[in-house]
Scaffold this active site. Structure first.
Site, mmCIF file in Angstrom:
data_model
loop_
_atom_site.group_PDB
_atom_site.id
_atom_site.type_symbol
_atom_site.label_atom_id
_atom_site.label_comp_id
_atom_site.label_asym_id
_atom_site.label_seq_id
_atom_site.Cartn_x
_atom_site.Cartn_y
_atom_site.Cartn_z
ATOM 1 N N LYS A 1 0.828 -1.209 0.000
ATOM 2 C CA LYS A 1 0.000 0.000 0.000
ATOM 3 C C LYS A 1 0.865 1.263 0.000
ATOM 4 O O LYS A 1 0.612 2.204 -0.737
ATOM 5 C CB LYS A 1 -0.939 -0.013 1.219
ATOM 6 C CG LYS A 1 -1.971 -1.124 1.141
ATOM 7 C CD LYS A 1 -2.824 -1.211 2.378
ATOM 8 C CE LYS A 1 -2.145 -1.822 3.583
ATOM 9 N NZ LYS A 1 -1.717 -3.227 3.455
ATOM 10 N N ILE A 2 1.893 1.286 0.846
ATOM 11 C CA ILE A 2 2.694 2.510 0.987
ATOM 12 C C ILE A 2 3.691 2.653 -0.174
ATOM 13 O O ILE A 2 3.800 3.726 -0.784
ATOM 14 C CB ILE A 2 3.419 2.510 2.355
ATOM 15 C CG1 ILE A 2 2.377 2.545 3.485
ATOM 16 C CG2 ILE A 2 4.380 3.695 2.462
ATOM 17 C CD1 ILE A 2 2.931 2.264 4.872
ATOM 18 N N SER B 1 10.028 2.172 7.261
ATOM 19 C CA SER B 1 9.273 0.933 7.531
ATOM 20 C C SER B 1 9.558 0.373 8.914
ATOM 21 O O SER B 1 8.787 0.585 9.829
ATOM 22 C CB SER B 1 9.531 -0.089 6.430
ATOM 23 O OG SER B 1 8.821 0.313 5.273
ATOM 24 N N ARG B 2 10.668 -0.316 9.080
ATOM 25 C CA ARG B 2 11.064 -0.810 10.407
ATOM 26 C C ARG B 2 12.586 -0.752 10.470
ATOM 27 O O ARG B 2 13.279 -1.101 9.499
ATOM 28 C CB ARG B 2 10.596 -2.253 10.637
ATOM 29 C CG ARG B 2 9.122 -2.394 10.957
ATOM 30 C CD ARG B 2 8.732 -1.814 12.329
ATOM 31 N NE ARG B 2 7.308 -1.957 12.619
ATOM 32 C CZ ARG B 2 6.379 -1.053 12.334
ATOM 33 N NH1 ARG B 2 6.698 0.082 11.747
ATOM 34 N NH2 ARG B 2 5.112 -1.266 12.664
ATOM 35 N N ASP C 1 13.010 7.138 9.496
ATOM 36 C CA ASP C 1 11.949 7.432 10.460
ATOM 37 C C ASP C 1 11.895 6.328 11.511
ATOM 38 O O ASP C 1 11.105 6.402 12.449
ATOM 39 C CB ASP C 1 10.598 7.530 9.741
ATOM 40 C CG ASP C 1 9.478 7.982 10.671
ATOM 41 O OD1 ASP C 1 9.667 9.013 11.351
ATOM 42 O OD2 ASP C 1 8.429 7.305 10.748
ATOM 43 N N GLU D 1 15.286 1.641 18.342
ATOM 44 C CA GLU D 1 14.503 2.825 18.726
ATOM 45 C C GLU D 1 13.708 2.630 20.015
ATOM 46 O O GLU D 1 13.365 3.607 20.688
ATOM 47 C CB GLU D 1 13.540 3.230 17.597
ATOM 48 C CG GLU D 1 12.396 2.248 17.366
ATOM 49 C CD GLU D 1 11.468 2.682 16.228
ATOM 50 O OE1 GLU D 1 11.970 2.949 15.124
ATOM 51 O OE2 GLU D 1 10.249 2.744 16.443
ATOM 52 N N HIS E 1 9.996 8.117 14.283
ATOM 53 C CA HIS E 1 8.823 7.283 13.988
ATOM 54 C C HIS E 1 7.537 8.126 13.964
ATOM 55 O O HIS E 1 6.581 7.842 14.693
ATOM 56 C CB HIS E 1 8.709 6.138 15.014
ATOM 57 C CG HIS E 1 8.052 4.915 14.435
ATOM 58 N ND1 HIS E 1 8.486 3.641 14.663
ATOM 59 C CD2 HIS E 1 6.968 4.773 13.615
ATOM 60 C CE1 HIS E 1 7.713 2.773 14.030
ATOM 61 N NE2 HIS E 1 6.782 3.443 13.386
#
Ligand code: NAD
Length: 333
Positions: free
Chosen positions: A155-156, A235-236, A260, A265, A297
Protein backbone atom coordinates in the site's frame (compact mmCIF):
# COMPACT_ATOMS: atom_id res chain seq x y z
CA UNK A 1 -18.25 -1.68 29.61
CA UNK A 2 -15.15 -3.20 28.02
CA UNK A 3 -12.11 -2.16 30.04
CA UNK A 4 -9.12 -1.56 27.77
CA UNK A 5 -5.61 -0.83 29.00
CA UNK A 6 -3.83 1.37 26.45
CA UNK A 7 -0.04 1.23 26.68
CA UNK A 8 2.53 3.82 25.59
CA UNK A 9 -0.27 6.38 25.39
CA UNK A 10 0.44 9.86 24.00
CA UNK A 11 -1.94 12.81 24.06
CA UNK A 12 -2.98 12.21 20.44
CA UNK A 13 -3.82 8.51 21.15
CA UNK A 14 -6.09 9.57 23.99
CA UNK A 15 -7.76 12.27 21.89
CA UNK A 16 -8.44 10.11 18.82
CA UNK A 17 -9.42 6.92 20.70
CA UNK A 18 -11.84 8.77 22.97
CA UNK A 19 -13.38 10.54 20.00
CA UNK A 20 -13.80 7.26 18.06
CA UNK A 21 -15.53 5.68 21.07
CA UNK A 22 -17.75 8.68 21.82
CA UNK A 23 -20.90 6.53 21.80
CA UNK A 24 -19.59 4.65 24.85
CA UNK A 25 -19.04 1.00 25.58
CA UNK A 26 -15.32 1.26 26.35
CA UNK A 27 -13.71 2.19 29.62
CA UNK A 28 -10.21 3.40 28.83
CA UNK A 29 -7.25 2.94 31.10
CA UNK A 30 -4.53 5.11 29.55
CA UNK A 31 -1.00 4.19 30.63
CA UNK A 32 2.09 6.08 29.53
CA UNK A 33 4.56 3.20 29.86
CA UNK A 34 5.14 0.37 27.39
CA UNK A 35 3.64 -3.09 27.57
CA UNK A 36 6.26 -5.74 28.32
CA UNK A 37 6.58 -8.76 30.59
CA UNK A 38 7.59 -6.42 33.44
CA UNK A 39 4.46 -4.26 33.08
CA UNK A 40 1.85 -6.78 31.88
CA UNK A 41 0.41 -7.21 35.41
CA UNK A 42 -1.04 -3.69 35.08
CA UNK A 43 -3.64 -5.18 32.71
CA UNK A 44 -5.41 -6.63 35.77
CA UNK A 45 -9.17 -6.24 35.30
CA UNK A 46 -8.93 -5.35 31.60
CA UNK A 47 -10.61 -7.43 28.90
CA UNK A 48 -8.35 -5.98 26.22
CA UNK A 49 -4.97 -4.30 25.91
CA UNK A 50 -4.10 -1.82 23.18
CA UNK A 51 -0.43 -1.87 22.16
CA UNK A 52 1.83 0.06 19.80
CA UNK A 53 5.02 -0.50 17.79
CA UNK A 54 7.55 -0.56 20.62
CA UNK A 55 5.57 -2.58 23.13
CA UNK A 56 7.27 -5.89 23.73
CA UNK A 57 4.53 -8.48 23.45
CA UNK A 58 6.61 -11.62 23.83
CA UNK A 59 5.62 -15.01 25.27
CA UNK A 60 6.10 -14.13 28.99
CA UNK A 61 4.10 -10.94 28.50
CA UNK A 62 1.31 -12.86 26.75
CA UNK A 63 1.32 -15.52 29.47
CA UNK A 64 0.70 -12.86 32.11
CA UNK A 65 -2.07 -11.28 30.02
CA UNK A 66 -3.77 -14.65 29.48
CA UNK A 67 -3.52 -15.50 33.19
CA UNK A 68 -5.21 -12.18 34.01
CA UNK A 69 -8.11 -13.07 31.70
CA UNK A 70 -7.29 -10.58 28.94
CA UNK A 71 -9.01 -11.67 25.73
CA UNK A 72 -7.62 -9.33 23.09
CA UNK A 73 -4.35 -7.64 22.20
CA UNK A 74 -5.44 -4.83 19.87
CA UNK A 75 -2.45 -3.37 18.05
CA UNK A 76 -2.98 0.23 16.97
CA UNK A 77 -0.49 -0.18 14.11
CA UNK A 78 -0.05 -2.26 10.96
CA UNK A 79 3.24 -4.06 11.67
CA UNK A 80 3.15 -6.93 14.19
CA UNK A 81 6.82 -7.91 14.40
CA UNK A 82 6.78 -7.14 18.15
CA UNK A 83 4.16 -9.78 19.01
CA UNK A 84 4.84 -13.51 19.46
CA UNK A 85 1.89 -14.74 17.40
CA UNK A 86 2.48 -18.50 17.88
CA UNK A 87 2.50 -17.94 21.66
CA UNK A 88 -0.72 -15.89 21.43
CA UNK A 89 -2.36 -18.68 19.42
CA UNK A 90 -1.35 -21.29 22.01
CA UNK A 91 -2.70 -19.09 24.81
CA UNK A 92 -5.96 -18.51 22.87
CA UNK A 93 -5.47 -14.77 22.91
CA UNK A 94 -6.87 -12.85 19.96
CA UNK A 95 -4.42 -10.41 18.40
CA UNK A 96 -5.75 -7.75 16.05
CA UNK A 97 -4.09 -4.91 14.18
CA UNK A 98 -5.06 -1.98 11.99
CA UNK A 99 -4.62 -3.51 8.53
CA UNK A 100 -5.00 -0.26 6.63
CA UNK A 101 -4.77 3.39 7.53
CA UNK A 102 -3.88 6.37 5.46
CA UNK A 103 -0.88 5.06 3.51
CA UNK A 104 -0.49 8.63 2.22
CA UNK A 105 0.72 9.71 5.67
CA UNK A 106 3.69 7.34 5.58
CA UNK A 107 4.40 7.69 1.85
CA UNK A 108 4.42 11.50 1.99
CA UNK A 109 6.79 11.43 4.96
CA UNK A 110 9.19 9.21 3.01
CA UNK A 111 9.17 11.67 0.13
CA UNK A 112 9.57 14.55 2.59
CA UNK A 113 12.76 12.98 3.95
CA UNK A 114 14.05 12.49 0.40
CA UNK A 115 13.39 16.10 -0.64
CA UNK A 116 14.90 17.51 2.54
CA UNK A 117 18.03 15.37 2.26
CA UNK A 118 18.60 16.06 -1.42
CA UNK A 119 18.26 19.84 -1.07
CA UNK A 120 19.82 19.98 2.42
CA UNK A 121 16.74 21.67 3.82
CA UNK A 122 17.51 20.41 7.34
CA UNK A 123 20.91 22.14 7.18
CA UNK A 124 19.61 25.29 5.50
CA UNK A 125 16.93 25.70 8.17
CA UNK A 126 19.50 25.74 10.98
CA UNK A 127 21.90 27.93 9.03
CA UNK A 128 19.41 30.67 8.20
CA UNK A 129 18.26 30.81 11.83
CA UNK A 130 21.84 31.68 12.75
CA UNK A 131 21.84 34.41 10.09
CA UNK A 132 24.23 32.36 7.99
CA UNK A 133 22.96 32.90 4.47
CA UNK A 134 25.82 31.13 2.69
CA UNK A 135 24.96 28.34 0.25
CA UNK A 136 28.20 26.37 0.53
CA UNK A 137 27.55 22.66 0.87
CA UNK A 138 23.84 22.89 0.09
CA UNK A 139 23.92 21.71 -3.53
CA UNK A 140 21.52 18.91 -4.48
CA UNK A 141 20.55 17.31 -7.78
CA UNK A 142 17.42 17.41 -9.94
CA UNK A 143 15.42 14.35 -9.00
CA UNK A 144 13.66 14.60 -12.35
CA UNK A 145 15.23 12.03 -14.67
CA UNK A 146 16.90 10.07 -11.84
CA UNK A 147 16.06 6.48 -10.94
CA UNK A 148 14.36 5.42 -7.71
CA UNK A 149 14.05 1.86 -6.41
CA UNK A 150 10.96 0.98 -4.38
CA UNK A 151 11.64 -2.05 -2.24
CA UNK A 152 8.19 -3.49 -1.48
CA UNK A 153 5.16 -2.35 -3.48
CA UNK A 154 2.37 -2.80 -0.97
CA UNK A 155 0.00 0.00 0.00
CA UNK A 156 2.69 2.51 0.99
CA UNK A 157 5.37 1.62 -1.57
CA UNK A 158 2.91 2.02 -4.43
CA UNK A 159 2.00 5.54 -3.32
CA UNK A 160 5.65 6.54 -2.98
CA UNK A 161 6.20 5.21 -6.50
CA UNK A 162 3.23 7.20 -7.78
CA UNK A 163 4.46 10.43 -6.17
CA UNK A 164 7.96 9.91 -7.58
CA UNK A 165 6.59 9.19 -11.06
CA UNK A 166 4.90 12.58 -10.76
CA UNK A 167 8.35 14.14 -10.33
CA UNK A 168 9.47 12.55 -13.61
CA UNK A 169 11.60 9.96 -11.84
CA UNK A 170 12.14 6.52 -13.41
CA UNK A 171 10.86 4.00 -10.87
CA UNK A 172 12.19 0.46 -10.45
CA UNK A 173 10.52 -1.88 -7.99
CA UNK A 174 11.16 -5.17 -6.28
CA UNK A 175 8.51 -7.28 -4.54
CA UNK A 176 8.09 -11.06 -4.38
CA UNK A 177 4.41 -10.43 -5.21
CA UNK A 178 4.56 -7.90 -8.04
CA UNK A 179 1.49 -5.86 -8.98
CA UNK A 180 1.96 -6.06 -12.75
CA UNK A 181 -1.14 -4.17 -13.83
CA UNK A 182 -0.47 -1.29 -11.45
CA UNK A 183 3.16 -1.17 -12.64
CA UNK A 184 2.12 -1.05 -16.28
CA UNK A 185 -0.29 1.81 -15.65
CA UNK A 186 2.46 3.93 -14.03
CA UNK A 187 5.36 2.69 -16.14
CA UNK A 188 7.05 1.26 -13.07
CA UNK A 189 9.55 -1.51 -13.91
CA UNK A 190 9.87 -4.60 -11.71
CA UNK A 191 13.45 -5.84 -11.45
CA UNK A 192 15.31 -8.22 -9.14
CA UNK A 193 16.63 -6.96 -5.81
CA UNK A 194 20.26 -6.72 -7.00
CA UNK A 195 19.33 -4.68 -10.08
CA UNK A 196 17.24 -2.38 -7.90
CA UNK A 197 20.26 -1.85 -5.65
CA UNK A 198 22.65 -1.33 -8.56
CA UNK A 199 20.63 1.04 -10.74
CA UNK A 200 18.86 3.30 -8.24
CA UNK A 201 19.88 6.83 -7.22
CA UNK A 202 17.28 6.67 -4.45
CA UNK A 203 16.13 3.54 -2.60
CA UNK A 204 13.07 3.55 -0.38
CA UNK A 205 12.10 0.58 1.81
CA UNK A 206 8.43 -0.37 2.13
CA UNK A 207 8.47 -4.02 3.21
CA UNK A 208 7.49 -5.58 6.52
CA UNK A 209 10.02 -6.71 9.11
CA UNK A 210 10.06 -10.51 9.32
CA UNK A 211 12.87 -12.96 10.14
CA UNK A 212 13.50 -13.13 6.36
CA UNK A 213 13.75 -9.36 5.88
CA UNK A 214 15.81 -8.52 8.98
CA UNK A 215 18.99 -6.74 7.80
CA UNK A 216 17.88 -6.93 4.19
CA UNK A 217 20.10 -3.87 3.86
CA UNK A 218 23.52 -5.08 5.00
CA UNK A 219 27.17 -4.73 3.97
CA UNK A 220 26.66 -6.90 0.86
CA UNK A 221 23.59 -5.03 -0.38
CA UNK A 222 25.15 -1.63 0.33
CA UNK A 223 28.20 -2.66 -1.74
CA UNK A 224 25.87 -3.29 -4.70
CA UNK A 225 24.46 0.23 -4.49
CA UNK A 226 25.45 3.15 -6.69
CA UNK A 227 27.92 5.50 -4.98
CA UNK A 228 26.03 8.48 -3.57
CA UNK A 229 22.67 6.70 -3.35
CA UNK A 230 20.05 8.18 -1.00
CA UNK A 231 18.47 5.51 1.21
CA UNK A 232 15.10 6.09 2.91
CA UNK A 233 13.60 3.83 5.57
CA UNK A 234 10.19 4.61 7.05
CA UNK A 235 9.27 0.93 7.53
CA UNK A 236 11.06 -0.81 10.41
CA UNK A 237 14.54 -0.11 11.78
CA UNK A 238 15.83 -3.68 11.75
CA UNK A 239 15.48 -3.90 7.97
CA UNK A 240 18.88 -2.16 8.02
CA UNK A 241 22.06 -3.36 9.70
CA UNK A 242 23.04 -0.12 11.43
CA UNK A 243 26.74 -1.00 11.65
CA UNK A 244 26.85 -1.53 7.88
CA UNK A 245 24.90 1.69 7.37
CA UNK A 246 27.47 3.68 9.32
CA UNK A 247 30.30 2.07 7.33
CA UNK A 248 28.49 2.94 4.10
CA UNK A 249 28.13 6.56 5.21
CA UNK A 250 31.77 6.81 6.26
CA UNK A 251 32.98 5.40 2.95
CA UNK A 252 30.72 7.75 0.99
CA UNK A 253 28.90 4.89 -0.74
CA UNK A 254 25.70 6.26 0.80
CA UNK A 255 25.14 9.87 -0.17
CA UNK A 256 22.23 10.44 2.17
CA UNK A 257 20.14 8.48 4.63
CA UNK A 258 16.63 9.37 5.79
CA UNK A 259 15.27 7.32 8.67
CA UNK A 260 11.95 7.43 10.46
CA UNK A 261 12.74 4.17 12.21
CA UNK A 262 15.84 2.82 13.88
CA UNK A 263 16.88 -0.69 14.84
CA UNK A 264 17.19 0.15 18.53
CA UNK A 265 14.50 2.83 18.73
CA UNK A 266 12.59 1.07 21.52
CA UNK A 267 12.92 3.12 24.69
CA UNK A 268 14.37 6.13 22.83
CA UNK A 269 11.90 7.22 20.16
CA UNK A 270 8.66 8.84 21.37
CA UNK A 271 10.44 10.11 24.53
CA UNK A 272 11.96 13.48 25.42
CA UNK A 273 15.56 12.55 26.23
CA UNK A 274 16.95 16.04 25.72
CA UNK A 275 18.24 16.34 29.30
CA UNK A 276 19.93 12.95 29.35
CA UNK A 277 23.14 11.43 28.06
CA UNK A 278 22.47 9.35 24.96
CA UNK A 279 23.68 5.82 25.65
CA UNK A 280 23.25 4.43 22.14
CA UNK A 281 26.61 4.96 20.41
CA UNK A 282 25.40 3.99 16.94
CA UNK A 283 22.50 6.44 17.08
CA UNK A 284 24.92 9.09 18.39
CA UNK A 285 27.25 8.39 15.43
CA UNK A 286 24.38 8.57 12.95
CA UNK A 287 23.41 11.96 14.33
CA UNK A 288 26.86 13.36 13.52
CA UNK A 289 26.53 12.89 9.75
CA UNK A 290 25.40 16.01 7.90
CA UNK A 291 23.72 13.80 5.29
CA UNK A 292 21.58 11.81 7.73
CA UNK A 293 18.10 12.99 8.61
CA UNK A 294 16.27 11.16 11.38
CA UNK A 295 12.71 11.56 12.57
CA UNK A 296 11.42 9.60 15.56
CA UNK A 297 8.82 7.28 13.99
CA UNK A 298 6.38 10.01 13.06
CA UNK A 299 5.46 8.98 9.52
CA UNK A 300 2.00 7.85 10.67
CA UNK A 301 1.33 11.09 12.51
CA UNK A 302 -1.38 12.80 10.46
CA UNK A 303 -4.95 13.57 11.48
CA UNK A 304 -6.25 11.20 8.81
CA UNK A 305 -4.03 8.29 9.84
CA UNK A 306 -4.75 8.71 13.56
CA UNK A 307 -8.49 8.89 12.82
CA UNK A 308 -8.33 5.67 10.77
CA UNK A 309 -6.25 3.91 13.45
CA UNK A 310 -8.62 4.91 16.25
CA UNK A 311 -11.78 3.96 14.32
CA UNK A 312 -10.49 0.47 13.44
CA UNK A 313 -9.16 -0.15 16.95
CA UNK A 314 -12.43 0.92 18.56
CA UNK A 315 -14.49 -1.12 16.05
CA UNK A 316 -12.49 -4.22 16.99
CA UNK A 317 -12.87 -3.58 20.72
CA UNK A 318 -16.62 -3.08 20.27
CA UNK A 319 -16.79 -6.25 18.16
CA UNK A 320 -15.14 -8.16 21.02
CA UNK A 321 -17.67 -6.72 23.48
CA UNK A 322 -20.62 -7.60 21.22
CA UNK A 323 -19.27 -10.97 20.04
CA UNK A 324 -19.33 -9.71 16.46
CA UNK A 325 -16.79 -10.10 13.60
CA UNK A 326 -13.74 -7.84 13.63
CA UNK A 327 -12.84 -5.37 10.88
CA UNK A 328 -11.74 -7.34 7.80
CA UNK A 329 -8.04 -8.11 7.72
CA UNK A 330 -7.50 -7.18 11.39
CA UNK A 331 -7.35 -10.57 13.05
CA UNK A 332 -3.87 -12.08 13.32
CA UNK A 333 -4.70 -14.95 15.69
P1 NAD B 1 1.86 -3.94 2.82
O1 NAD B 1 1.65 -5.23 3.52
O2 NAD B 1 0.72 -3.32 2.07
O3 NAD B 1 3.08 -4.07 1.80
C1 NAD B 1 4.28 -4.71 2.08
C2 NAD B 1 4.85 -5.22 0.77
O4 NAD B 1 6.15 -5.75 1.04
C3 NAD B 1 4.01 -6.34 0.13
O5 NAD B 1 3.72 -6.03 -1.21
C4 NAD B 1 4.92 -7.56 0.22
O6 NAD B 1 4.76 -8.46 -0.87
C5 NAD B 1 6.29 -6.90 0.20
N1 NAD B 1 7.36 -7.74 0.68
C6 NAD B 1 7.33 -8.72 1.60
N2 NAD B 1 8.55 -9.27 1.73
C7 NAD B 1 9.36 -8.62 0.86
C8 NAD B 1 10.73 -8.74 0.51
N3 NAD B 1 11.51 -9.66 1.09
N4 NAD B 1 11.23 -7.89 -0.40
C9 NAD B 1 10.46 -6.96 -1.00
N5 NAD B 1 9.15 -6.82 -0.72
C10 NAD B 1 8.61 -7.64 0.20
O7 NAD B 1 2.42 -2.94 3.92
P2 NAD B 1 2.38 -1.34 3.91
O8 NAD B 1 1.10 -0.88 4.51
O9 NAD B 1 2.80 -0.82 2.58
O10 NAD B 1 3.50 -1.04 5.01
C11 NAD B 1 4.86 -1.33 4.78
C12 NAD B 1 5.60 -1.23 6.10
O11 NAD B 1 5.61 0.13 6.53
C13 NAD B 1 4.91 -1.95 7.26
O12 NAD B 1 5.31 -3.30 7.34
C14 NAD B 1 5.33 -1.19 8.48
O13 NAD B 1 6.43 -1.85 9.06
C15 NAD B 1 5.78 0.16 7.93
N6 NAD B 1 5.01 1.27 8.49
C16 NAD B 1 5.69 2.29 9.10
C17 NAD B 1 4.99 3.39 9.62
C18 NAD B 1 5.68 4.57 10.28
O14 NAD B 1 5.01 5.35 10.97
N7 NAD B 1 6.96 4.76 10.10
C19 NAD B 1 3.60 3.41 9.52
C20 NAD B 1 2.95 2.35 8.88
C21 NAD B 1 3.66 1.29 8.36
Amino acid sequence: MLTTAVYDTRSYDREFLQRAAADGGIEWRFLDFRLAKETAATAQGAAAVCAFVNDHVDRPCLETLAALGVKLVALRCTGFNNVDLPAARELKLTVSRVPVYSPYAVAEHAVGLLLALNRRIHRAYNRVRELNFSLDGLMGVDLHGRTAGIYGTGKIGRIVAQILRGFGIRVLAYDPFPQREWARSLEVEYVDASSLAGFSDVISLHLPLTPATRHVICRETIELMKPGVILINVSRGALIDTTALIEGLKSGRLGGVGLDVYEEEEGIFFEDRSSQVLQDDELARLLTFPNVLITAHQAFLTREALGDIARTTVANLQALGAGKPFVEGSVLT
